[in-house]
Design an enzyme around this catalytic site. Sequence first.
Site, PDB file in Angstrom:
ATOM      1  N   ASP A 128       0.740  -1.343  -0.098  1.00 10.10           N
ATOM      2  CA  ASP A 128       0.019  -0.078   0.528  1.00 10.10           C
ATOM      3  C   ASP A 128       1.539   1.067   0.093  1.00 10.10           C
ATOM      4  O   ASP A 128       2.501   1.388   0.152  1.00 10.10           O
ATOM      5  CB  ASP A 128      -0.727   0.198   1.270  1.00 10.10           C
ATOM      6  N   GLY A 136     -10.909   3.913   0.328  1.00 18.80           N
ATOM      7  CA  GLY A 136     -12.334   4.416   1.766  1.00 18.80           C
ATOM      8  C   GLY A 136     -13.235   3.714   1.975  1.00 18.80           C
ATOM      9  O   GLY A 136     -14.595   4.730   2.418  1.00 18.80           O
ATOM     10  N   GLY A 151       0.710   3.707   2.297  1.00 20.01           N
ATOM     11  CA  GLY A 151       1.231   4.607   2.954  1.00 20.01           C
ATOM     12  C   GLY A 151      -0.228   5.499   3.423  1.00 20.01           C
ATOM     13  O   GLY A 151      -0.623   6.154   5.230  1.00 20.01           O
ATOM     14  N   GLY A 152      -0.515   6.268   3.146  1.00 22.09           N
ATOM     15  CA  GLY A 152      -1.668   6.921   3.545  1.00 22.09           C
ATOM     16  C   GLY A 152      -2.569   6.543   4.232  1.00 22.09           C
ATOM     17  O   GLY A 152      -3.355   6.845   4.722  1.00 22.09           O
ATOM     18  N   PHE A 153      -3.618   5.406   4.038  1.00 25.35           N
ATOM     19  CA  PHE A 153      -4.496   4.664   5.059  1.00 25.35           C
ATOM     20  C   PHE A 153      -3.794   4.382   6.361  1.00 25.35           C
ATOM     21  O   PHE A 153      -4.397   5.076   7.714  1.00 25.35           O
ATOM     22  CB  PHE A 153      -4.877   3.234   4.866  1.00 25.35           C
ATOM     23  N   ASP A 173      -2.798   8.193  -1.574  1.00 30.43           N
ATOM     24  CA  ASP A 173      -4.328   8.701  -1.831  1.00 30.43           C
ATOM     25  C   ASP A 173      -4.713   9.430  -0.040  1.00 30.43           C
ATOM     26  O   ASP A 173      -3.708   9.171   0.189  1.00 30.43           O
ATOM     27  CB  ASP A 173      -5.217   8.092  -2.254  1.00 30.43           C
ATOM     28  N   GLN A 205     -11.592   7.225  -4.910  1.00 29.26           N
ATOM     29  CA  GLN A 205     -11.620   7.773  -3.655  1.00 29.26           C
ATOM     30  C   GLN A 205     -13.549   8.873  -3.816  1.00 29.26           C
ATOM     31  O   GLN A 205     -14.192   8.367  -5.181  1.00 29.26           O
ATOM     32  CB  GLN A 205     -11.266   8.794  -3.115  1.00 29.26           C
ATOM     33  N   ASP A 209      -7.766  -7.476   0.688  1.00 36.20           N
ATOM     34  CA  ASP A 209      -6.712  -7.582   2.457  1.00 36.20           C
ATOM     35  C   ASP A 209      -7.531  -7.136   3.493  1.00 36.20           C
ATOM     36  O   ASP A 209      -7.951  -5.842   3.537  1.00 36.20           O
ATOM     37  CB  ASP A 209      -5.100  -6.434   1.711  1.00 36.20           C
TER      38      ASP A 209
END
Lengths: 374, 374
Positions: free
Chosen positions: A91, A215, A93-95, A145, A188, A265
């Site tokens: 991923d 999101g 890293g945004g989340f 994102d 998003q 995931d």
Amino acid sequence: MEFSFRLIAADGAARSGELTTPHGVVRTPAFMPVGTQATVKGLAPETVRATGADILLGNTYHLMLRPGAERVAALGGLHRFMNWPHPILTDSGGFQVMSLAGLRKIQERCVIFRSHLDGAMVELSPERAIEIQNLLGSDIAMQLDECIKLPAPRAEIERAMQLSLRWAERSKRAFDGQGGRALFGIVQGGDDPALRAASARSLVDIGFDGYAVGGLAVGESPDVMRRVIDDVVPALPSDRPHYLMGVGTPEDIVEAIARGIDMFDCVMPTRNGRHGVAFTRYGAINLKNARHADDPRPLDDESSYPGARDYSRAYLHHLAKSNEMLGAVLLSAINLGYYQQLTAGARAAIAARRFDAFRAATLEGWARGDIPLR
Amino acid sequence: MEFSFRLIAADGAARSGELTTPHGVVRTPAFMPVGTQATVKGLAPETVRATGADILLGNTYHLMLRPGAERVAALGGLHRFMNWPHPILTDSGGFQVMSLAGLRKIQERCVIFRSHLDGAMVELSPERAIEIQNLLGSDIAMQLDECIKLPAPRAEIERAMQLSLRWAERSKRAFDGQGGRALFGIVQGGDDPALRAASARSLVDIGFDGYAVGGLAVGESPDVMRRVIDDVVPALPSDRPHYLMGVGTPEDIVEAIARGIDMFDCVMPTRNGRHGVAFTRYGAINLKNARHADDPRPLDDESSYPGARDYSRAYLHHLAKSNEMLGAVLLSAINLGYYQQLTAGARAAIAARRFDAFRAATLEGWARGDIPLR
């Protein structure tokens, strides 16, 4: 091998296919175990493989902070570092910046956040997120994102969606695709159909190897999640993989497969396993419950995963009650085995054009609940 | 299969042999991983087997309190309960009563102690210790003894030794030996040669399938431990297995093999593994040390255990520093693999009549220390 995606069969909106990546083939629908800190918690890579996993997810946020992307690169990349020679998706890293970091400031250029490990201020730009994923050497990279919690005001959702689109463009420009690696864009737009449609359209214009629905699994109801998937998937190219990020329960997964999602995931199978909960075709079973203390039967004697057949409920109860590490280890593997059994069942059902019957039988099994006490 | 012991080779006082038990053969010198609460912490039974272990140790004290011996028996015995179809030795509970239980009172008839789990008062007599081990179904049972800490006054050592002898007789009477299972007596007597000799003589008069040296690894120096072994072993029948309880470091084990010991158990490889320490032919290595952070080399590329070859020191450092469960899992298995490699090396050296050279080379390897940084 260059990245490619091939559809094998479809049944209604449900699809089965095959992703080819530099490190091997991924059968879809695919569930990706989460290897947060370069490890699926408690499980040796050969154990993860034995559950049936074709691909793992690695977390850019965690790995950039510790041990560091440059260090992993110097050690030969993430595959070699964690001794997993099969496909890896990272991923962006945004989340985790949203869910784990302290103080954070979103700017046009980048997000600045406080590391949850040592309090240091760290910058993450779309370009750096891609650079980190290049250094890790993942087979599939994700654009950076901005992921926001739901519910949120429409203006806020739109702002984050538009920023994510600009970051998508910058991510695409920064990505080199060396060695046949792939880059996915992330749709998003929260729970707003028009914003989701606009996001999907713009991403397709930019052009990615695959498309994720981001999101979600951020606090919304299952109904909202399904409606958003219904809105987004038809707007995505059918010849590209569709990835629903961070999802979910077994039921979420079956329902999303029915709506055309190919990849998933989630930490749920391993996290819940660490807390004594098993996922089975009878639904979720809390092994700490005293009803299991004298039960010699396995969790599921018809499971395709040996761990679900080889240990009695009484033993798993004992391990969970005693807070023994092996309880966490066995239940994490058993749960990953169940998730893989579920996606394998979906793939077979789609190929046989009987996905609706598979879905109905699976839901019915969960609704019926656990086998009765003897 | 009935329990039996066969000497294969001897080299000086060191011996190699073979224990036959109802659940299979144990090659001696043998190291027994400790499966305290019906699990070697963090490791699935197939992993323990893959380290080279022929036999496990189970703890009567822990299992009687949770899940309970009658429950394990109703579930088919300890082998089935923990999914380990190979030999198991159970201790008698005496050592943990000393080290773990709260308030305890030693009487002629039994020891009464407060459970460390729920504070309940529990009685353990020689007869009950044997009954519990019968219920667990272990291949080798141990008599109940009173184990005291050293140093201790001679009168106190003698009292505990004499009580242990009376308990040895009662244990022998209570033991049924059904299914070819074996019972071992335990030599006590602290660091007093005369008391040790008297204890050994009396136990041999009672007659056991094997003889253990108890009451060591309780705070005495390595010199005292070795002297006691030197005193005791010649007093034991050479055609019966000699078991040194609760020992020890790799060096303790090599030195005890040199003195005629055949069997060992210790939590050290798994406990130290959980704390980031690896045992290797270079000595003990603390993987939390920053020197390993960028080291792509494995712990030992010539190890017979794959875990010591397949993961870089940098990765093991990362797992240990991040407190990841997989660090504990891998290092526990790597350490058990090293202990098994050590006893396998000793067996081969004894068979080839070159044990002294093996011992010298092994000690020299540890003394030389870890490989230098690159």
